[in-house]
Design a protein around this motif. Structure first.
Motif, PDB file in Angstrom:
ATOM      1  N   PRO A  59      -6.135   3.217 -13.907  1.00 44.64           N
ATOM      2  CA  PRO A  59      -4.728   3.876 -13.163  1.00 44.64           C
ATOM      3  C   PRO A  59      -5.947   3.451 -11.283  1.00 44.64           C
ATOM      4  CG  PRO A  59      -6.204   5.924 -13.823  1.00 44.64           C
ATOM      5  CD  PRO A  59      -6.765   4.065 -14.558  1.00 44.64           C
ATOM      6  N   ALA A  60      -7.836   3.168 -11.735  1.00 41.49           N
ATOM      7  CA  ALA A  60      -7.819   3.201 -10.053  1.00 41.49           C
ATOM      8  C   ALA A  60      -7.464   1.320  -8.834  1.00 41.49           C
ATOM      9  CB  ALA A  60      -9.697   3.204 -10.598  1.00 41.49           C
ATOM     10  N   TYR A  61      -7.901   0.844  -9.981  1.00 40.41           N
ATOM     11  CA  TYR A  61      -7.754  -0.606  -9.340  1.00 40.41           C
ATOM     12  C   TYR A  61      -6.086  -0.646  -9.253  1.00 40.41           C
ATOM     13  CZ  TYR A  61     -11.507  -2.487 -11.218  1.00 40.41           C
ATOM     14  OH  TYR A  61     -13.182  -3.219 -11.675  1.00 40.41           O
ATOM     15  N   LEU A  62      -4.615   0.081 -10.059  1.00 32.74           N
ATOM     16  CA  LEU A  62      -3.517   0.094  -9.656  1.00 32.74           C
ATOM     17  C   LEU A  62      -3.260   0.868  -8.195  1.00 32.74           C
ATOM     18  CD1 LEU A  62      -1.786   1.182 -12.943  1.00 32.74           C
ATOM     19  CD2 LEU A  62      -1.155  -1.123 -11.599  1.00 32.74           C
ATOM     20  N   CYS A  63      -4.088   2.313  -7.858  1.00 30.08           N
ATOM     21  CA  CYS A  63      -4.285   2.633  -6.901  1.00 30.08           C
ATOM     22  C   CYS A  63      -4.109   1.584  -5.524  1.00 30.08           C
ATOM     23  CB  CYS A  63      -5.363   3.745  -6.736  1.00 30.08           C
ATOM     24  SG  CYS A  63      -3.938   5.246  -7.524  1.00 30.08           S
ATOM     25  N   ILE A  64      -5.386   0.933  -5.756  1.00 27.36           N
ATOM     26  CA  ILE A  64      -5.087  -0.115  -4.463  1.00 27.36           C
ATOM     27  C   ILE A  64      -4.396  -1.302  -4.358  1.00 27.36           C
ATOM     28  CG2 ILE A  64      -7.195  -1.671  -4.096  1.00 27.36           C
ATOM     29  CD1 ILE A  64      -9.523  -0.382  -5.320  1.00 27.36           C
ATOM     30  N   PHE A  65      -3.611  -1.592  -5.475  1.00 28.01           N
ATOM     31  CA  PHE A  65      -3.489  -2.690  -6.125  1.00 28.01           C
ATOM     32  C   PHE A  65      -1.741  -2.224  -4.733  1.00 28.01           C
ATOM     33  CE2 PHE A  65       0.660  -4.260  -7.556  1.00 28.01           C
ATOM     34  CZ  PHE A  65       0.648  -5.865  -7.020  1.00 28.01           C
ATOM     35  N   SER A  66      -1.426  -1.133  -5.379  1.00 28.21           N
ATOM     36  CA  SER A  66       0.109  -0.111  -3.998  1.00 28.21           C
ATOM     37  C   SER A  66       0.229  -0.657  -3.499  1.00 28.21           C
ATOM     38  CB  SER A  66       0.948   0.854  -5.753  1.00 28.21           C
ATOM     39  OG  SER A  66      -0.190   1.467  -5.801  1.00 28.21           O
ATOM     40  N   SER A  67      -1.284   0.611  -2.958  1.00 27.16           N
ATOM     41  CA  SER A  67      -0.957   0.535  -1.496  1.00 27.16           C
ATOM     42  C   SER A  67      -0.758  -0.343  -0.472  1.00 27.16           C
ATOM     43  CB  SER A  67      -2.666   1.378  -1.650  1.00 27.16           C
ATOM     44  OG  SER A  67      -3.768   0.645  -1.369  1.00 27.16           O
ATOM     45  N   LEU A  68      -1.579  -1.887  -0.791  1.00 29.28           N
ATOM     46  CA  LEU A  68      -1.579  -3.131  -0.512  1.00 29.28           C
ATOM     47  C   LEU A  68      -0.352  -3.368  -0.028  1.00 29.28           C
ATOM     48  CD1 LEU A  68      -4.732  -4.964  -1.697  1.00 29.28           C
ATOM     49  CD2 LEU A  68      -4.056  -3.887   1.257  1.00 29.28           C
ATOM     50  N   ILE A  69       0.686  -3.293  -1.241  1.00 30.26           N
ATOM     51  CA  ILE A  69       2.059  -3.564  -1.952  1.00 30.26           C
ATOM     52  C   ILE A  69       2.430  -2.556  -0.323  1.00 30.26           C
ATOM     53  CG2 ILE A  69       4.086  -3.231  -2.915  1.00 30.26           C
ATOM     54  CD1 ILE A  69       2.316  -6.278  -3.397  1.00 30.26           C
ATOM     55  N   PHE A  70       2.186  -1.054  -0.140  1.00 33.11           N
ATOM     56  CA  PHE A  70       3.296  -0.358   0.388  1.00 33.11           C
ATOM     57  C   PHE A  70       2.622  -0.612   2.238  1.00 33.11           C
ATOM     58  CE2 PHE A  70       4.664   3.841   2.866  1.00 33.11           C
ATOM     59  CZ  PHE A  70       5.559   3.957   1.543  1.00 33.11           C
ATOM     60  N   LEU A  71       1.724  -1.274   2.441  1.00 34.89           N
ATOM     61  CA  LEU A  71       1.330  -1.962   2.923  1.00 34.89           C
ATOM     62  C   LEU A  71       2.572  -2.481   3.778  1.00 34.89           C
ATOM     63  CD1 LEU A  71      -2.487  -0.952   4.046  1.00 34.89           C
ATOM     64  CD2 LEU A  71      -0.432   0.323   5.084  1.00 34.89           C
ATOM     65  N   ILE A  72       2.606  -3.297   3.007  1.00 41.23           N
ATOM     66  CA  ILE A  72       3.220  -4.631   3.789  1.00 41.23           C
ATOM     67  C   ILE A  72       5.158  -4.460   3.364  1.00 41.23           C
ATOM     68  CG2 ILE A  72       3.301  -7.393   2.866  1.00 41.23           C
ATOM     69  CD1 ILE A  72       0.924  -7.378   1.702  1.00 41.23           C
ATOM     70  N   PHE A  73       5.113  -3.994   2.680  1.00 36.05           N
ATOM     71  CA  PHE A  73       6.880  -3.871   2.509  1.00 36.05           C
ATOM     72  C   PHE A  73       7.567  -2.881   3.189  1.00 36.05           C
ATOM     73  CE2 PHE A  73       4.982  -6.835  -0.577  1.00 36.05           C
ATOM     74  CZ  PHE A  73       5.588  -8.812   0.511  1.00 36.05           C
ATOM     75  N   SER A  74       6.799  -1.555   2.783  1.00 38.05           N
ATOM     76  CA  SER A  74       7.215  -0.200   3.248  1.00 38.05           C
ATOM     77  C   SER A  74       7.829  -0.810   4.760  1.00 38.05           C
ATOM     78  CB  SER A  74       6.121   1.252   2.674  1.00 38.05           C
ATOM     79  OG  SER A  74       5.738   0.549   4.386  1.00 38.05           O
ATOM     80  N   ARG A  75       9.322   0.564   5.025  1.00 36.48           N
ATOM     81  CA  ARG A  75       9.790   0.880   6.131  1.00 36.48           C
ATOM     82  C   ARG A  75      10.749   2.141   6.381  1.00 36.48           C
ATOM     83  NH1 ARG A  75       8.250  -4.008   6.391  1.00 36.48           N
ATOM     84  NH2 ARG A  75       8.555  -5.381   7.451  1.00 36.48           N
ATOM     85  N   GLY A  76      10.653   2.471   7.068  1.00 34.00           N
ATOM     86  CA  GLY A  76      10.485   3.932   7.654  1.00 34.00           C
ATOM     87  C   GLY A  76      12.053   4.008   8.383  1.00 34.00           C
ATOM     88  N   GLU A  77      12.966   2.808   8.377  1.00 28.14           N
ATOM     89  CA  GLU A  77      14.186   3.338   9.127  1.00 28.14           C
ATOM     90  C   GLU A  77      14.795   3.325   7.754  1.00 28.14           C
ATOM     91  OE1 GLU A  77      13.220  -0.827   9.541  1.00 28.14           O
ATOM     92  OE2 GLU A  77      11.928   1.010  10.111  1.00 28.14           O
ATOM     93  N   ARG A  78      16.010   4.184   8.380  1.00 30.73           N
ATOM     94  CA  ARG A  78      17.372   3.874   7.023  1.00 30.73           C
ATOM     95  C   ARG A  78      18.057   2.374   6.030  1.00 30.73           C
ATOM     96  NH1 ARG A  78      22.742   7.216   7.070  1.00 30.73           N
ATOM     97  NH2 ARG A  78      21.245   8.791   8.272  1.00 30.73           N
ATOM     98  N   ILE A  79      17.838   2.050   5.213  1.00 31.18           N
ATOM     99  CA  ILE A  79      18.516   0.557   5.400  1.00 31.18           C
ATOM    100  C   ILE A  79      19.462   0.468   4.370  1.00 31.18           C
ATOM    101  CG2 ILE A  79      16.390  -0.407   5.439  1.00 31.18           C
ATOM    102  CD1 ILE A  79      15.789  -0.652   2.550  1.00 31.18           C
ATOM    103  N   PHE A  80      20.103   1.630   4.372  1.00 28.47           N
ATOM    104  CA  PHE A  80      21.328   1.354   3.676  1.00 28.47           C
ATOM    105  C   PHE A  80      22.407   2.501   4.117  1.00 28.47           C
ATOM    106  CE2 PHE A  80      17.957   0.709   0.231  1.00 28.47           C
ATOM    107  CZ  PHE A  80      18.857  -0.617  -0.273  1.00 28.47           C
ATOM    108  N   GLU A  81      23.404   2.538   4.734  1.00 29.31           N
ATOM    109  CA  GLU A  81      24.373   2.894   5.106  1.00 29.31           C
ATOM    110  C   GLU A  81      25.718   3.935   4.141  1.00 29.31           C
ATOM    111  OE1 GLU A  81      24.193   3.606   7.915  1.00 29.31           O
ATOM    112  OE2 GLU A  81      22.461   2.863   8.834  1.00 29.31           O
TER     113      GLU A  81
END
Length: 430
Positions: A408-430
């Motif tokens: 789970p430690a390695y998964l935490c590092i990997f997933s945090s990178l994914i979120f940094l790259i691809f996440s958004r804060g604005e509404r994308i579905f109307e």
């Protein structure tokens, strides 16, 4: 003096907080009660892992149907029915590890019922809570899970010792029924004429009859192929992999890895989950402060809290098997789970940022991945420990437990990178 009116949405938030509190007492309670009963008759760790993971098979099957049902039929009603079902099963099913078929069926049904809960909650909160209150509202609601787990770790081992494993089922059923009564009495659908900023579901008014009806079509294709949704999905998977592994196997680690009795550990065994409660609410308050004061954008806030939470959690997991004392283990597990909960102010609230009108649906998709993490993580951990025994490594050896915490430690590092790259804060579905 004019009487101060208590906003109804605050009551809804308190009730959903109690909801997550109660159903996590059940989830943690089963692990404690079953482990005690199974250890008493010598059931091996692999078989224990199979029974403990059965819950998640039912849970994963009902996530997306739960989102659809909440969206189409109303989150308030479906949430009540789900709670009534699992509470009734707890009241009726015997806690006997020898009755494997009955246990498997009951855990599948309990998992299926509880799988409706979070999609319903996210649908309800999307309807009731305005955008500037979402971080702390979602954080408070979900923090009920951790307070429930802390209460279970503190009180239920003693109850098992005094009254036996079956008593845990009866207490859980009583708590579930009590919550159902409160929800039935005090919960309601949102008044659509009030607080329009809180209303996120795409609802319009019929010109002929004047009644409210859902006219929107769920954009399944956009949801499935959206990279911001997948950023949430990956992080939900990692969060629940780490949480479920620790929640289901930390009692075994204390007893077999450190040779400690849960009954003799006192209140220290509840600290990891109490820390989750504190950090979850702290993350919600910090996130709303950063957003409302315009210190950071919504996207920046979600990425910051998610990254800090998951990376520090990973570091604590790497350190955990190096300690051979209860105090060191409790400290590392508390830091890991606490910062993991802080990260929920990133990925978990993001459902309502990008798709407030379909929060239950997106939560159903996301939580499906989280539930798969339970199936994979809990069962796989049992296999890891069985392999360690076959290769002549005793379960009191740190080497036997390193893979349990390092994965789970390695998964935490990997997933945090994914979120940094691809996440958004604005509404994308109307």
């Amino acid at each position: 003096m004019e009487r101060v009116k208590f906003p109804k949405r605050y009551l809804i938030i308190v009730l959903t907080f109690l909801c997550t509190n109660v159903f996590y007492i059940e989830r943690m309670g089963f692990s404690i009660a079953y482990s005690a009963a199974a250890n008493a008759i010598g059931i091996n760790q692999s078989s224990k892992g199979l029974i403990l993971s059965t819950f998640y098979y039912g849970y994963v099957l009902s996530q997306i149907p739960g989102g659809w049902a909440a969206q189409s039929l109303g989150g308030r009603r479906i949430l009540l029915l789900a709670f009534l079902l699992w509470s009734s099963i707890c009241a009726l099913v015997p806690m006997d590890p020898n009755q494997v078929v009955i246990l498997v069926i009951s855990r599948l049904l309990v998992g299926a019922a509880q799988g409706f809960i979070f999609p319903c909650i996210h649908t309800i909160l999307a309807q009731w809570v305005p955008a500037h209150e979402r971080s702390r509202s979602v954080s408070l609601t979900t923090s009920g899970m951790y307070l429930g787990a802390a209460a279970a770790m503190l009180l239920l081992p003693g109850l098992v010792k005094l009254q036996g494993p079956q008593s845990v089922f009866l207490v859980e059923a009583a708590l579930g029924i009590t919550w159902c009564i409160l929800w039935f009495k005090f919960a309601s659908d949102p008044p659509y004429s009030d607080n329009p900023k809180a209303r996120a579901l795409p609802i319009t008014k019929s010109k002929e009859k004047g009644n409210l009806s859902h006219l929107s079509k769920i954009p399944w294709r956009k949801i499935i192929f959206s990279l911001p949704v997948w950023a949430i999905v990956v992080n939900n998977f990692t969060f629940h992999y780490a949480l479920y592994v620790l929640m289901n196997w930390l009692p075994t680690y204390f007893e077999l890895g450190l040779q400690l009795s849960l009954q003799e550990m006192g209140s220290s065994k509840m600290l990891p989950y109490l820390n989750m409660f504190i950090f979850s609410n702290m993350g919600g308050v910090v996130a709303d402060h950063l957003i409302t004061r315009r210190i950071l954008s919504i996207t920046q806030t979600r990425k910051l809290l998610n990254t800090v939470g998951f990376v520090i959690s990973a570091l604590a997991l790497f350190l955990l098997p190096l300690f051979k004392t209860s105090s060191g283990t409790v400290l590392c597990s508390s830091v890991s789970l606490g910062f993991l909960a802080l990260g929920r102010a990133g990925f978990a609230v993001n459902h309502l940022d990008i798709a407030p009108g379909y929060a239950g649906i997106v939560m159903g998709v996301s939580n499906t991945a989280g539930t798969l993490a339970g199936i994979i993580g809990v069962g796989f951990t049992g296999r890891i420990l069985e392999i360690a025994k076959v290769t002549d490594r005793h379960l009191s050896s740190p080497e036997s437990w390193k893979p349990v915490f390092f994965i789970p430690a390695y998964l935490c590092i990997f997933s945090s990178l994914i979120f940094l790259i691809f996440s958004r804060g604005e509404r994308i579905f109307e």
